[in-house]
Design a protein around this motif. Structure first.
Motif, PDB file in Angstrom:
ATOM      1  N   UNK A 153       1.005  -1.150  -0.070  1.00 47.27           N
ATOM      2  CA  UNK A 153      -0.015   0.083   0.075  1.00 47.27           C
ATOM      3  C   UNK A 153       0.597   1.156   0.106  1.00 47.27           C
ATOM      4  N   UNK A 154       0.322   2.232  -0.174  1.00 42.71           N
ATOM      5  CA  UNK A 154       0.776   3.622  -0.175  1.00 42.71           C
ATOM      6  C   UNK A 154       0.345   4.488   0.843  1.00 42.71           C
ATOM      7  N   UNK A 155       1.393   5.187   1.645  1.00 38.88           N
ATOM      8  CA  UNK A 155       0.994   6.108   2.601  1.00 38.88           C
ATOM      9  C   UNK A 155       0.847   7.431   2.274  1.00 38.88           C
ATOM     10  N   UNK A 156      -0.193   8.218   2.070  1.00 37.88           N
ATOM     11  CA  UNK A 156      -0.333   9.365   1.498  1.00 37.88           C
ATOM     12  C   UNK A 156      -0.310  10.542   2.389  1.00 37.88           C
ATOM     13  N   UNK A 157       0.023  11.810   1.996  1.00 34.46           N
ATOM     14  CA  UNK A 157      -0.154  12.873   2.868  1.00 34.46           C
ATOM     15  C   UNK A 157      -1.602  13.477   2.930  1.00 34.46           C
ATOM     16  N   UNK A 158      -2.516  13.120   2.299  1.00 34.36           N
ATOM     17  CA  UNK A 158      -3.818  13.536   2.205  1.00 34.36           C
ATOM     18  C   UNK A 158      -4.781  12.348   2.292  1.00 34.36           C
ATOM     19  N   UNK A 159      -6.197  12.711   2.090  1.00 33.28           N
ATOM     20  CA  UNK A 159      -7.186  11.642   1.915  1.00 33.28           C
ATOM     21  C   UNK A 159      -7.620  11.545   0.368  1.00 33.28           C
ATOM     22  N   UNK A 160      -6.791  11.719  -0.537  1.00 28.96           N
ATOM     23  CA  UNK A 160      -7.175  11.460  -2.162  1.00 28.96           C
ATOM     24  C   UNK A 160      -5.941  10.989  -2.699  1.00 28.96           C
ATOM     25  N   UNK A 161      -6.321  10.227  -3.928  1.00 28.58           N
ATOM     26  CA  UNK A 161      -5.343   9.626  -4.499  1.00 28.58           C
ATOM     27  C   UNK A 161      -4.296  10.402  -5.173  1.00 28.58           C
TER      28      UNK A 161
END
Length: 98
Positions: free
Chosen positions: A42-50
């Motif tokens: 999985x990817x850890x994002x800095x926000x809640x959108x792709x």
């Protein structure tokens, strides 16, 4: 007289149920991070959108500290990778269903 007593007892019962519900929900909010292992990469994002910036790629089976269930798609997560602690958001589908 009996109907007044019955009314007062009913109100007291409703008040106690309401107080019990408030206590149980507040206890859940005070829990700290909970460790989970990912089931897929999985990817850890800095926000809640792709479209949010990618902070890191998390390997399958890695331990992730889930700090909050933000919405129906994302969780707020903390990951230790390469000696750094990263905070961000991951898709719920990264974890097994409980």
């Amino acid at each position: 007289m009996t109907s007044r007593l019955l009314l007062l007892l009913s109100l007291a019962a409703l008040a106690s149920c309401s107080a019990a519900n408030n206590e149980s929900s507040s206890n859940r909010k005070n829990q700290g991070p909970v460790a989970h292992n990912t089931v897929v990469e999985c990817i850890l994002y800095d926000g809640m959108t792709k479209q949010s910036a990618q902070l890191s790629t998390i390997d399958s089976g890695a331990e992730v500290q889930v700090m909050d269930t933000v919405d129906s798609y994302f969780v707020k997560a903390r990951v230790s990778k390469d000696g750094k602690v990263l905070n961000g958001y991951m898709y719920r589908t990264c974890f097994p269903q409980r």
